[in-house]
Scaffold this motif. Sequence first.
Motif, short mmCIF file in Angstrom:
data_model
loop_
_atom_site.label_atom_id
_atom_site.label_comp_id
_atom_site.label_asym_id
_atom_site.label_seq_id
_atom_site.Cartn_x
_atom_site.Cartn_y
_atom_site.Cartn_z
N GLU A 299 0.83 -1.20 0.00
CA GLU A 299 0.00 0.00 0.00
C GLU A 299 0.87 1.25 0.00
OE1 GLU A 299 -2.89 -0.06 3.08
OE2 GLU A 299 -4.10 -1.63 2.15
N VAL A 359 -6.10 -5.69 -0.54
CA VAL A 359 -6.46 -5.71 -1.96
C VAL A 359 -5.19 -6.03 -2.74
CG1 VAL A 359 -7.38 -4.36 -3.88
CG2 VAL A 359 -8.23 -3.97 -1.56
N LEU A 364 -5.03 -2.31 -6.82
CA LEU A 364 -4.78 -1.17 -5.93
C LEU A 364 -4.09 -0.04 -6.69
CD1 LEU A 364 -5.19 -0.49 -2.92
CD2 LEU A 364 -2.84 -1.22 -2.54
N GLU A 368 -5.59 3.69 -7.40
CA GLU A 368 -4.85 4.89 -6.99
C GLU A 368 -4.51 5.78 -8.17
OE1 GLU A 368 -3.68 5.88 -3.68
OE2 GLU A 368 -5.36 4.55 -3.32
#
Length: 728
Positions: A299, A359, A364, A368
Amino acid sequence: MTAQIARTDHLTHAEQACADGESALALGDTATAEHHFRHALALVGADSPDDTAEDDAAGCARLAARAWTGVGRVRLARGDVGGAEAEFERARELRPTAAGPLHWLGCAAAHRGDLTTANRHLTASLACAVPHSRSLVQRAYVHARAGNPHAALTDLRAAARTGPLDDEARWILAALSGRSAREVALRMRRAALALLQREREPGPQDGQPGPRGQDPGPRGRDPWLRAGDLVAGAWGVDPRTWGFAPLYAVALVRGGRRGVAVALLGDAVRHDPADHRVNHTLGVALVKSPELAHGSGWERCVAAWAALLHDAGFWEYVLRAAARRYGTPVDPSLVPVLRAGLREALERHMPDDGTAARVAPGPLLQREADAAKLLAAVGGFPSAGGGGAPLFCGPLRIAELGRSTEFGAFAAGREVEVEVGSEGPASPTSPASPAGPTGSTGPAGSSYPSLTYAFSELGFAQLLLGQDKAVDALAALSELRCPGCRARGGPGAAAVCEPGCARFDELNPGYAGLPDKHRRLSLDARGLALEARLRMGRAELTRARPDFASAAACWRRALVHSRELDRYRETQTAVVDMALGAARAAHRAGRLSLAVDTLDMARSVIGANERGRLEGQLARVLADRGISVANDRDALLDQPAADLRRSVAFNPHLLRAQVSLGVVLRGLALARWSSGSLSGARATLREAIDQLTAALAHFPDDPDLEQQREAAVADLDHVMWQPDESEQ
């Protein structure tokens, strides 16, 4: 005399060979350095021959000791501490009272951890008539490692009185003197940079210990490792925001301290999140990090790279760097190509599955990047306080900065701007404009209302809908809770987090700060589910072999969602539009039965207020199919008659269907009479007369209808006079 001159030349050449070896050693070229030192030994004789004059013997011994010391330093640089000590011992045997061999013996002993022996040799070096210039500093290091700070401080202060200390010694002196953590950290960072600068631009040495000889610790042989240790130590002493964070991070990564580099860059991001240099360095540091085995690592990595993809400053820097490298200007029109290439390169580094991430990294990154693109389209998110550059990032970075509530207010403000400036609602099935918050829709192609979706857990469903993956989007909408709420709620609970959930704002910055944020998210999720159901129904219709039952089920669920959102009428309109579109396509392709089945299915789903449009088209398609089949001489007329009956029932004003029904019914009566069913023929002719009479009410005096009615009456009169065998 000639022999004396030759010996002098040998000594001169040997002196030069030693100097060349020391210069090569300073450059890190140990092979060349050893070659020069061995050449010097060959010139003077490795053990100072006895048949030379006394002065020459002293000179040979001095040069041989210098050369053996050089060979020992080469071995020490290669990590061969035992071999280095052997060479230093040979140098000490040649010059027992010289400080150089003793100094290097102390350094070698410190490298292997024998601090007592190191202290003894360095103390002996200091007791020589001409002490080694670095022995005091080296002995201070030994005292410090041995846990004797008072003795180390005494040696460093004494060394400072005899000459300037280098940066390494200065930070140790500052630490031992009780200076502030900020000053100690500053001096440690300066020492690291000085070490790397000397490694990059080394100068010739005069036989004194250079950067590789200053640190007797086991990591001191590699300047990057030592620099990494120094910067990591400085961060441990003073973990505050530094300038030039990317520079120190590079030293940490190359020095094996990637974790500290990530922490340092993370702090720099919080201080100035719009600095693309920091984001770029953080992204590079994270993409190869062991932390990527954990969800948080991916992330952070995705958040860093997404913050660059639509940052104009970053791409300007890339273009300038490319222009300098290739010596020619680079056209800015290449930026989209470069951006796509960067995304592809990142995706190649990402695993397909098998991570502990909430995720998968691939989706992801897509979420984003798409969110950052939307944010860039509205000029970016203002920096904290409004004094810095705007941010072009995704929801992960907003949450990382702790600015979810601010972003929620920002997104809501953009939403209001669009509602004021819009002229009307877009179609709920338009791919360019997903359903807006609380069931409203924004103008087609608008980025503003999408910010709320993109910067939330709905962003994944929005992304999948944009990729025409309605089934996957619906699956993404089935669970919008954080892991904690999911564990507490179980499978039967609501799909959004509990009202008191601490992570709601973090996962949904677009909704943070709104008084009814949980309800808003739930309604918007239902709006996207409605969109997904509509698209799924359409997909079922456009397959090679349509599944009408599945399409009907999807559209019924969509209508259920629409009632909750107060969008029932517009959703009905959307369903009818899709059904009519599919039916027209089938009609044009000559697949009349497919068109009829499509319209019949939609009619079974839609309420009475929207059936008129369907029935008008259905009347035309039924008429075409009935006429087409009736024109086939080998076909039975029962099915065409049924189609035309339905056609005129749906639209009695369709003259072509009315006339064709009269013709077909007369033909059907004839077929029944021929088959022996006189009563069936009479009944069919009576139906034809009634139908044509009713049609004339809509089309008075139409010659075709009148002609068909007269013919039907004549046929019935003729049939009525025929004997019916079944009656007899």
